[in-house]
Write a protein that holds these residues in place. Structure first.
Motif, mmCIF file in Angstrom:
data_model
loop_
_atom_site.group_PDB
_atom_site.id
_atom_site.type_symbol
_atom_site.label_atom_id
_atom_site.label_comp_id
_atom_site.label_asym_id
_atom_site.label_seq_id
_atom_site.Cartn_x
_atom_site.Cartn_y
_atom_site.Cartn_z
ATOM 1 N N LYS A 163 0.842 -1.213 0.000
ATOM 2 C CA LYS A 163 0.000 0.000 0.000
ATOM 3 C C LYS A 163 0.871 1.255 0.000
ATOM 4 N N VAL A 164 2.052 1.177 0.618
ATOM 5 C CA VAL A 164 2.885 2.376 0.718
ATOM 6 C C VAL A 164 4.185 2.259 -0.077
ATOM 7 N N ASN A 191 6.297 2.215 -3.433
ATOM 8 C CA ASN A 191 6.292 2.557 -4.852
ATOM 9 C C ASN A 191 7.612 2.176 -5.510
ATOM 10 N N ASP A 192 8.626 2.015 -4.690
ATOM 11 C CA ASP A 192 9.978 1.870 -5.226
ATOM 12 C C ASP A 192 10.557 0.511 -4.847
ATOM 13 N N LYS A 226 13.289 -0.566 -6.433
ATOM 14 C CA LYS A 226 14.622 -0.559 -7.018
ATOM 15 C C LYS A 226 15.729 -0.915 -6.016
ATOM 16 N N PRO A 227 15.648 -0.459 -4.755
ATOM 17 C CA PRO A 227 16.689 -0.915 -3.812
ATOM 18 C C PRO A 227 16.718 -2.442 -3.680
ATOM 19 N N LYS A 270 0.026 -4.853 -6.510
ATOM 20 C CA LYS A 270 1.083 -4.345 -7.396
ATOM 21 C C LYS A 270 2.071 -5.409 -7.861
ATOM 22 N N PHE A 291 18.642 6.220 -5.462
ATOM 23 C CA PHE A 291 17.214 5.874 -5.452
ATOM 24 C C PHE A 291 16.503 6.625 -4.334
ATOM 25 N N ASN A 311 13.512 9.381 -4.841
ATOM 26 C CA ASN A 311 12.213 9.145 -4.202
ATOM 27 C C ASN A 311 11.912 10.270 -3.212
ATOM 28 N N TYR A 357 8.786 13.209 -2.498
ATOM 29 C CA TYR A 357 8.120 13.453 -1.212
ATOM 30 C C TYR A 357 8.303 14.907 -0.788
ATOM 31 N N PHE A 400 6.441 11.861 -10.610
ATOM 32 C CA PHE A 400 6.213 10.494 -10.127
ATOM 33 C C PHE A 400 5.844 9.584 -11.298
ATOM 34 N N TYR A 417 8.712 8.935 -13.589
ATOM 35 C CA TYR A 417 9.788 8.152 -12.971
ATOM 36 C C TYR A 417 9.379 6.696 -12.748
ATOM 37 N N LEU A 446 -3.105 6.517 -4.712
ATOM 38 C CA LEU A 446 -1.691 6.738 -4.428
ATOM 39 C C LEU A 446 -1.479 7.840 -3.388
ATOM 40 N N SER A 491 -1.148 7.179 0.781
ATOM 41 C CA SER A 491 0.122 6.832 1.418
ATOM 42 C C SER A 491 1.189 7.885 1.140
ATOM 43 N N PHE A 542 3.188 10.086 4.029
ATOM 44 C CA PHE A 542 4.646 10.157 4.142
ATOM 45 C C PHE A 542 5.121 11.603 3.986
#
Lengths: 418, 361
Positions: free
Chosen positions: A234-235, A237-238, A240-241, A263, B68, B72, B76, B277, B280, B288, B291, B295
């Motif tokens: 839910k939180v 998005n990334d 990649k790490p 997702k 990264f 990101n 934010y 966003f 990217y 979306l 969340s 943050f």
């Protein structure tokens, strides 16, 4: 004065609840005797949220089955749909509410669904108290039907706890997750020659369960999990790490334990330029949404489905053609369309036998449950089905698909279990 | 840069004073002191583990994760700026702000095909002009929508009890989400991949142009904002309004216009953030903003609510913490870590990292 009104209010509310409970109960037993002339098949699928890409195609299969049958032994067949989506995802509490509504309607003799195992876990006990038959095409969590020592700890429930009245009312034709994760691991090692695999899950019952079973089988076959993460999707998005970590540790494939609602194929798109290896998904990802999410990196993905592919059955061709005519769009059909259709037909067939057993009158819900459990060698579009005492199919099938262009193409299928 | 803060550097309000007292009382109590020491030991331990892991995995991996995280975090930060500006000026947590960010993604997704930017032109010079047009149009539309929201849902309640505009803000958030749901449905939407795929290597890290793009655009926008707030007349009016609304009004400044401008600028940044966003991550989904907004709001509080540099710093730190948590630790712990750090910062530094800037009472 105010307090008195309050007390009176709560008494009335309590009585109302009791009355609902009673009608629910007698609806189960007392449905017999009436010859209303109409029997309703209920459907419960997530049809509006992120899981709609699985739920809607399954629902189409059920609708097709009911429409093409039309009547059963003089009774008119109709269907009624419930959606278990809240805020975009399948919701167990909504599922529980849905099944109470179904039980309250005496014309409803059984339901097809749900799509998600956690919804099933909320629905089965309520249905069980009312002797209400449920048949699911897509629930794969093994603890719904089979007793393992980890069921209580991992899912907070056991098959016995889910069935308070002691008899089984829940059936499914999907192969349990005890087969799905391992089937993917076997495929990774034997066919893709990938022994170093990065694994992630959405941390839900299904996703984490299937990822854990994938891991266990991979290790058993001499492979290693080089990176493992459980995401709150839910939180997140990334990815990649995580993918970079996987790359640095030499991952030869990535396995995702998730669904389209969580997702599952978004990380696949992010793998582009980082990690060029096969991406494997369970049945929650074998749909058009996954291919859209993977975007220009959709090639080289593999998915397991816990039911056979109807297209491989030459006897099913006429049915498939008729279905395609009725529902022509590409997103109308998914990997669980024909399994769901088979479930509906099994339920209708059982209702037919129950009507006979009741001398041509509207059968009781107990009679329907009994008739479903006695289903023997039912020939559906995806296979021939007989249920064991737990409600599982006696000969489940796993199928493997891979992406070709913007479609999932059949690779192979094989029988699993007893 | 001092001048870019929304209010002068004296801490405003009794809230801050109370928070400080509570903190002092907490730290002074013996149990509080033991807890503080335990927390400190825990932090030292976690940092030690992190350092050993960073050392084990090498500099290339560290740099990669850092990039990264910064990319990101830059997104934010853009969203956090909107929260912090609105809070700084009218002390409203604009819960709908995260959804404006999503709306930015949706609007630009809608505009891209209209100006002829499709994936066949990805990474070529032919997308530059359409992208600039889409950026500007999205920012303007988001700004206009937010000004309308302020006019309809917040301005009439400006003198109502504090909870009333808070509830309308939550309501607005659900309305925006609902409208986006009706517009495009519940699915993850594919956002065209228009940025160049080129990359270069530093140490063992691969840095993509898209990472650089996100960071550069975000930094440019933040610098422009900073200059605007510190140099322009409107920026001055905003700082004055944040400090003391009544006095500002007496000086002949149009408060309504100034507050509307704050909402406009916040939404412009959110709209740009949503577009960045989409470009990217190449995906947007109607919810979306929930969340991302949470943050970003955390980032604003982290840096010191009302403080523009604070929001930028907070956003960046949140992005880096998430990337480090995912890259070196368990992702399942990410939220525990973020909100743990937030609580620690607020307990030991209630005004956030750079100090909060709120209207004086």
């Amino acid at each position: 004065m105010q307090r008195r009104w309050y007390t009176a209010g709560s008494i009335i509310a309590g009585l109302a609840m009791l009355a609902t409970a009673c009608t629910g109960g007698t609806g189960g037993g007392g449905g017999g005797g009436t010859t209303s002339g109409e029997i309703i098949i209920a459907r419960n699928q997530p049809t509006s949220g992120g899981d709609a890409s699985d739920g809607l195609p399954a629902q189409n299969g059920i609708q097709f089955a009911v429409e093409s049958k039309g009547t059963i032994k003089g009774f008119k067949l109709t269907f009624k749909a419930w959606d278990d989506t809240v805020n975009g995802t399948h919701d167990p509490q909504k599922g529980a509410q849905n099944i109470q509504e179904m039980i309250a309607d005496a014309k409803i003799l059984g339901m097809v669904g749900p799509n998600n195992s956690n919804v099933a876990r909320a629905q089965i006990p309520i249905a069980n108290r009312a002797n209400f038959a449920m048949i699911s095409a897509a629930n794969t969590n093994e603890c719904l039907t089979q007793t393992f020592d980890y069921c209580e700890k991992d899912t907070g429930s056991t098959p016995a706890k889910l069935r308070p009245n002691g008899t089984n009312n829940y059936f499914r034709i999907a192969a349990a997750d005890t087969f799905q994760g391992p089937a993917a691991a076997d495929f990774a090692v034997d066919t893709l020659k990938a022994t170093k695999v990065a694994v992630w899950s959405d941390n839900e019952t299904f996703g984490k369960g299937v990822a854990d079973k994938f891991t266990a089988e991979l290790v058993k076959k001499g492979g290693t999990v080089v990176a493992r993460q459980d995401f709150d999707t839910k939180v997140t998005n990334d990815w990649k790490p995580f993918l970079t970590d996987a790359k640095n540790k030499g991952a030869q494939a990535v396995y995702a334990g998730a669904t389209s609602g969580t997702k599952i194929c978004i990380p696949r798109a992010q793998m582009k330029g980082i990690l060029d290896v096969p991406y494997m998904v369970p049945d929650g990802g074998v749909n058009t949404q996954c291919i859209k999410d993977a975007a220009d990196n959709a090639a080289n993905m593999y998915g397991t489905v816990a039911a056979a592919d109807a297209n491989q059955n030459p006897d099913a061709k006429a049915t498939i053609d008729a279905f395609t005519k009725r529902f022509p769009k590409k997103e109308d059909v998914g990997s669980y369309t024909f399994p769901a259709m088979d479930c509906a037909n099994i339920l209708i067939d059982a209702i037919g036998r129950a009507i006979d057993a009741n001398g041509g009158k509207m059968p009781t819900r107990e009679q329907v449950v009994k008739a479903v459990s006695e289903t023997k060698a039912f020939k559906g579009t995806t296979g021939t089905y007989t249920f064991d005492k737990n409600g599982d199919p006696t000969s489940p099938t796993m199928a493997i698909f891979q992406t070709k262009g913007t479609d999932w193409a059949f690779v192979k299928q094989f029988g699993v279990g007893g | 840069m001092e001048g870019a803060k929304l209010a002068p550097s004296r801490f405003g309000g009794e809230v801050v004073g109370q928070l400080r007292q509570a903190r002092t009382a907490f730290v002074a109590a013996p149990i509080g002191r033991i807890l503080s020491v335990l927390v400190l030991l825990m932090i030292v331990y976690v940092l030690f583990v992190l350092l050993t892991r960073i050392f084990d995995r090498g500099g290339g991996y560290f740099l990669q994760i850092m990039i990264f995280g910064v990319a990101n975090g830059a997104i934010y930060a853009l969203v956090a700026l909107g929260y912090t500006m609105v809070y700084g000026i009218i002390e409203l947590i604009n819960f709908a702000h995260g959804d404006l960010f999503t709306l930015g993604g949706f609007i630009s997704l809608f505009l891209l095909p209209i100006v002829g930017a499709d994936e066949s032109k990805a990474g070529t010079a032919a997308v530059i002009l359409p992208l600039i047009v889409v950026f500007l149009a999205t920012m303007a539309i988001c700004g206009a929508i937010n000004v309308t929201i302020e006019r309809v849902a917040y301005r009439p309640l400006r003198h109502a009890p504090r909870v009333a505009p808070l509830i309308t803000a939550i309501g607005m958030s659900f309305i925006l989400e609902g409208l986006m749901f009706l517009w495009k449905g519940p699915f993850n939407l594919h956002y065209p991949n228009l940025l160049p795929a080129a990359s270069f290597a530093i140490a063992e890290a691969t840095i993509h142009l898209r990472d650089i793009f996100v960071i550069v655009i975000a930094v440019i926008l933040m610098i422009v904002l900073s200059i605007f707030v510190s140099r322009s007349t409107l920026g001055k009016a905003m700082r004055a309004t944040a400090q003391d609304q009544d006095a500002t009004e007496l000086m002949g400044i149009d408060i309504n216009r100034t507050i509307a401008a704050t909402f406009f600028i916040g939404a412009v940044l959110a709209g740009a953030g949503g577009t960045i966003f989409g470009l990217y991550y190449n995906t947007v989904v109607f919810d979306l903003g929930f969340s991302a907004g949470l943050f970003a709001f955390t980032a604003a509080v982290f840096g010191g609510i009302g403080n523009i540099q604070g929001a930028a710093l907070g956003g960046l730190l949140i992005g880096i913490i998430i990337a480090f948590s995912d890259g070196y630790f368990e992702s399942a712990w990410t939220q525990v870590v973020i909100f743990g750090i937030l609580i620690l910062v607020l307990v030991f530094r209630p005004t956030g990292l750079l100090g909060m800037r709120v209207p004086e009472k």
